[in-house]
Scaffold this motif. Structure first.
Motif, PDB file in Angstrom:
ATOM      1  N   UNK A   1      24.639  58.619  22.891  1.00  0.00           N
ATOM      2  CA  UNK A   1      25.153  59.871  23.424  1.00  0.00           C
ATOM      3  C   UNK A   1      24.406  60.367  24.636  1.00  0.00           C
ATOM      4  N   UNK A   2      23.886  59.455  25.441  1.00  0.00           N
ATOM      5  CA  UNK A   2      23.130  59.805  26.633  1.00  0.00           C
ATOM      6  C   UNK A   2      23.771  59.150  27.854  1.00  0.00           C
ATOM      7  N   UNK A   3      23.549  59.710  29.062  1.00  0.00           N
ATOM      8  CA  UNK A   3      24.152  59.107  30.258  1.00  0.00           C
ATOM      9  C   UNK A   3      23.650  57.698  30.524  1.00  0.00           C
ATOM     10  N   UNK A   4      22.394  57.450  30.258  1.00  0.00           N
ATOM     11  CA  UNK A   4      21.811  56.111  30.392  1.00  0.00           C
ATOM     12  C   UNK A   4      20.446  56.106  29.727  1.00  0.00           C
ATOM     13  N   UNK A   5      19.974  54.930  29.372  1.00  0.00           N
ATOM     14  CA  UNK A   5      18.583  54.743  28.962  1.00  0.00           C
ATOM     15  C   UNK A   5      17.953  53.842  30.004  1.00  0.00           C
ATOM     16  N   UNK A   6      17.020  54.396  30.743  1.00  0.00           N
ATOM     17  CA  UNK A   6      16.464  53.666  31.875  1.00  0.00           C
ATOM     18  C   UNK A   6      15.579  52.512  31.428  1.00  0.00           C
ATOM     19  N   UNK A   7      15.733  51.414  32.128  1.00  0.00           N
ATOM     20  CA  UNK A   7      14.815  50.286  31.979  1.00  0.00           C
ATOM     21  C   UNK A   7      13.658  50.561  32.923  1.00  0.00           C
ATOM     22  N   UNK A   8      12.445  50.575  32.409  1.00  0.00           N
ATOM     23  CA  UNK A   8      11.311  51.036  33.211  1.00  0.00           C
ATOM     24  C   UNK A   8      10.311  49.936  33.539  1.00  0.00           C
ATOM     25  N   UNK A   9      10.526  48.747  33.006  1.00  0.00           N
ATOM     26  CA  UNK A   9       9.616  47.633  33.266  1.00  0.00           C
ATOM     27  C   UNK A   9      10.221  46.728  34.344  1.00  0.00           C
ATOM     28  N   UNK A  10       9.437  46.397  35.356  1.00  0.00           N
ATOM     29  CA  UNK A  10       9.954  45.598  36.471  1.00  0.00           C
ATOM     30  C   UNK A  10      10.445  44.229  36.034  1.00  0.00           C
ATOM     31  N   UNK A  11       9.687  43.582  35.158  1.00  0.00           N
ATOM     32  CA  UNK A  11      10.109  42.257  34.694  1.00  0.00           C
ATOM     33  C   UNK A  11      11.420  42.342  33.926  1.00  0.00           C
ATOM     34  N   UNK A  12      11.561  43.372  33.106  1.00  0.00           N
ATOM     35  CA  UNK A  12      12.806  43.524  32.348  1.00  0.00           C
ATOM     36  C   UNK A  12      13.969  43.861  33.285  1.00  0.00           C
ATOM     37  N   UNK A  13      13.713  44.670  34.295  1.00  0.00           N
ATOM     38  CA  UNK A  13      14.754  44.972  35.268  1.00  0.00           C
ATOM     39  C   UNK A  13      15.261  43.699  35.939  1.00  0.00           C
TER      40      UNK A  13
ATOM     41  N   UNK B   1      15.010  40.671  34.770  1.00  0.00           N
ATOM     42  CA  UNK B   1      15.650  39.826  33.766  1.00  0.00           C
ATOM     43  C   UNK B   1      17.087  40.264  33.522  1.00  0.00           C
ATOM     44  N   UNK B   2      17.295  41.573  33.402  1.00  0.00           N
ATOM     45  CA  UNK B   2      18.652  42.091  33.190  1.00  0.00           C
ATOM     46  C   UNK B   2      19.508  41.841  34.422  1.00  0.00           C
ATOM     47  N   UNK B   3      18.920  41.959  35.597  1.00  0.00           N
ATOM     48  CA  UNK B   3      19.679  41.798  36.834  1.00  0.00           C
ATOM     49  C   UNK B   3      20.248  40.396  36.994  1.00  0.00           C
ATOM     50  N   UNK B   4      19.517  39.392  36.547  1.00  0.00           N
ATOM     51  CA  UNK B   4      19.962  38.001  36.747  1.00  0.00           C
ATOM     52  C   UNK B   4      20.646  37.431  35.517  1.00  0.00           C
ATOM     53  N   UNK B   5      20.666  38.162  34.394  1.00  0.00           N
ATOM     54  CA  UNK B   5      21.264  37.653  33.160  1.00  0.00           C
ATOM     55  C   UNK B   5      22.732  37.334  33.370  1.00  0.00           C
ATOM     56  N   UNK B   6      23.125  36.139  32.944  1.00  0.00           N
ATOM     57  CA  UNK B   6      24.525  35.690  32.993  1.00  0.00           C
ATOM     58  C   UNK B   6      25.101  35.796  34.402  1.00  0.00           C
ATOM     59  N   UNK B   7      24.233  35.806  35.383  1.00  0.00           N
ATOM     60  CA  UNK B   7      24.743  35.921  36.741  1.00  0.00           C
ATOM     61  C   UNK B   7      24.298  34.770  37.607  1.00  0.00           C
ATOM     62  N   UNK B   8      23.011  34.729  37.955  1.00  0.00           N
ATOM     63  CA  UNK B   8      22.516  33.713  38.891  1.00  0.00           C
ATOM     64  C   UNK B   8      22.178  32.416  38.160  1.00  0.00           C
TER      65      UNK B   8
ATOM     66  N   UNK C   1      24.380  46.210  39.688  1.00  0.00           N
ATOM     67  CA  UNK C   1      25.469  46.571  38.789  1.00  0.00           C
ATOM     68  C   UNK C   1      25.150  46.171  37.351  1.00  0.00           C
ATOM     69  N   UNK C   2      24.510  45.017  37.167  1.00  0.00           N
ATOM     70  CA  UNK C   2      24.149  44.587  35.810  1.00  0.00           C
ATOM     71  C   UNK C   2      23.115  45.537  35.192  1.00  0.00           C
ATOM     72  N   UNK C   3      22.156  45.962  36.007  1.00  0.00           N
ATOM     73  CA  UNK C   3      21.166  46.923  35.514  1.00  0.00           C
ATOM     74  C   UNK C   3      21.852  48.235  35.145  1.00  0.00           C
ATOM     75  N   UNK C   4      22.671  48.731  36.051  1.00  0.00           N
ATOM     76  CA  UNK C   4      23.369  49.997  35.837  1.00  0.00           C
ATOM     77  C   UNK C   4      24.231  49.939  34.571  1.00  0.00           C
ATOM     78  N   UNK C   5      24.965  48.859  34.406  1.00  0.00           N
ATOM     79  CA  UNK C   5      25.829  48.705  33.229  1.00  0.00           C
ATOM     80  C   UNK C   5      25.007  48.655  31.949  1.00  0.00           C
ATOM     81  N   UNK C   6      23.921  47.901  31.965  1.00  0.00           N
ATOM     82  CA  UNK C   6      23.077  47.778  30.764  1.00  0.00           C
ATOM     83  C   UNK C   6      22.487  49.132  30.376  1.00  0.00           C
TER      84      UNK C   6
END
Length: 555
Positions: free
Chosen positions: A534-546, A548-555, A520-525
């Protein structure tokens, strides 16, 4: 007024079950469903109730008086289907299992694409069932995220159905976990009553001709993954300096690649195409794409909706030489007599309409070449062209054979797009000829033909790389139904360990699985970043960044 099914149709048949007059075909119990390009509404039977509109997960159904100009060809495409198809009422073929026993049923699903989710949807309807879904990427949805073309946003609407399944209390994600290395098949089998593999067929087929290893020869599989932002291909460099690109194969993926190469980048800038691909396309020199097919137009592997769509790309001419539209005698006679399958007849009609158009003056064009086989790729180090031979129909042999006429298509970029194939997985039997796991309705079979208890497959790994999202729905449901029936009959093995033990096992191996909150954090970001442009999403394409975003302010 009648309703019309248009291009985004995903064939999942949600509309069929809500239609009160059975005017949408082919239905899942009809033989044509397995190979249908899309579903069709019978204009003579439709009662304008609109029930199908709300049921469609991809927004493909419209009233005929609200069609936009680019949708109008679907009026005829829908009605043409009923010229040669007799339809009968019937019920969906899926046989639901009886009420399950109260004892738990723990299922591991490997893969997070359409077939996996449709199987999960069927399973989690039953409260005794608990589903854990594994995928090696931190992001779910498989080819819906990494395979569907960015300018097909409506098709990605099926993600809403998948998200609904993932919100069930008896469903859990274990994303970022590679089955086979982070955890083995044997270890899953020890912890679950059943393991269901729906990991797809991600490898591409080879041409088997000289020069295929030259630089400048790539697979459509890699190219699609690159422009869709798959982490495995985010670092790829695509050389788009050749004015002409040749695509070998003429399925929907080939047309997707052609369309992306020829569409104005400013138009793609409103989609979720990967930023690195958009940047490369802005500097592209490509002005012509040739789509090369060895057989006739009657055997075109793309759907009619995609054939219509490529003619609607702004600033692109569709070029077809009438000589390339030669048919074998039997097909020509069937067409003339009105006996040819309507889908094939429509394909021929559309091609002839394209061929009859006067030569345009657009800066970019797509050229369809039929009856043409590549026999070698020329070049030294880098590809410089494809040597092709013209095919002819041999009445005695009943098929197309190489003729005497040959030519060279000069190009610095060759894209092979002749299909996908499955690959063996540790712990599973494999049919190397069919590139599938041998099975009976999803139940995995041993070499001697016996069923391997607790082991199942769905999707392309089950039936081969054919069919789209809708086909995967019924494929996944069929497997889930078989699994539930086996549970009801007490044919599943009892796990030696509890499923929760897998978390301890992964922790010991320093593997941190990601759950729904992480996704959900990745999807929201991604959506928030896209909204700003003005786009549906901008995909995060780097595994490390994915991660990092997934655990930010969460775990």
């Amino acid at each position: 007024m009648t309703f019309v099914i248009t291009r985004p149709c995903c064939n999942d048949a949600s509309c069929v079950s809500v239609c009160p007059v059975n005017c949408i075909h082919p239905t899942p119990e009809e033989p044509e469903f397995a190979t249908a390009e899309m579903l069709y509404i019978d204009p003579e039977t439709c009662i304008d109730c609109g029930a199908c509109v709300d049921a469609c997960p991809v927004g493909a159904i419209f009233p005929d008086d609200e069609l936009e100009a680019h949708q109008e060809p679907y009026l005829q495409i829908n009605s043409d289907y009923y010229l040669d198809h007799e339809v009968e009422a019937g019920e969906l073929p899926m046989v639901k299992a009886a009420k399950l026993p109260d004892r738990p049923l723990d299922v591991a699903i490997v893969g997070a694409g359409p077939a996996a989710f449709y199987a999960a949807e069927e399973l989690v309807r039953n409260r005794p069932v608990r589903v854990d879904m594994y995928d090696r990427l931190p992001t779910p949805y498989g080819l819906v995220r990494a395979g569907v073309a960015p300018d097909h946003a409506a098709t990605k609407g099926v993600e809403r159905t998948f998200a609904s399944t993932a919100r069930k209390r008896n469903f859990r994600y274990l994303l970022g976990v590679t089955v086979g290395s982070d955890v083995t098949h044997a270890e899953l089998a020890e912890r679950y009553h059943a393991v269901l593999y729906a990991s797809g067929a991600s490898a591409d087929k080879r041409l088997g001709i000289d020069g295929e290893a030259l630089d400048g020869v790539i697979s459509a599989t890699d190219f699609v993954a690159w422009y869709n932002g798959h982490p495995d291909h985010a670092g790829d460099r695509m050389d788009l300096s050749s004015p002409r690109v040749a695509i070998i194969g003429n399925g929907n993926v080939a047309l997707d690649v052609a369309r992306i190469l020829l569409t104005e980048p400013d138009s793609l800038a409103t989609t979720d195409i990967a930023d690195h691909a958009l940047d490369a396309l802005r500097g592209s020199a490509v002005r012509e794409v040739q789509i090369i097919a060895r057989r006739s137009i009657a055997h075109g592997a793309y759907t009619n909706s995609e054939f219509v769509a490529i003619g609607q790309v702004e600033g692109v001419d569709v070029v077809i030489d009438e000589a390339d539209l030669t048919l074998d005698g039997a097909t020509e006679r069937a067409l003339t007599n009105g006996e040819l399958d309507s889908t094939v007849a429509t394909k021929i009609r559309l091609a002839r309409e394209y061929a009859a158009q006067p030569e345009g003056d657009a800066e970019r064009r797509v050229v369809f070449r039929y009856l043409t086989s590549p026999i070698g790729i020329e070049g030294h180090g880098d590809a410089t062209g494809i040597r092709c031979v013209r095919n002819r129909f041999d009445e005695e042999l009943g098929g197309f054979v190489p003729g005497d006429e040959s030519s060279v298509v000069e190009t610095g970029l060759v894209v092979r797009s002749i299909g996908y194939r499955g690959e063996p997985m540790a712990g599973l039997p494999f049919d190397a000829d069919r590139t599938i796991v041998p099975n009976d309705q999803g139940r995995v079979l041993a070499d001697d033909g016996s069923t391997l208890p607790g082991l199942y497959v769905a999707g392309w790994l089950k039936r081969g790389a054919t069919g789209g999202i809708g086909t995967n729905r019924f494929c996944g449901q069929e497997t889930a139904t078989a699994l539930l029936a086996d549970h009801l009959a007490d044919r599943l093995p009892e796990p030696e360990r509890v499923g929760e033990d897998v978390h301890r096992l992964l922790e010991e191996r320093e593997v941190a699985p990601m759950d729904a909150a992480h996704w959900q954090r990745i999807d929201t970001a991604e959506r928030e970043a896209g909204h700003a442009q003005g786009r549906p999403r901008i995909k995060i394409v780097d595994l490390d960044e994915l991660r990092s975003v997934a655990v930010a302010a969460g775990d």
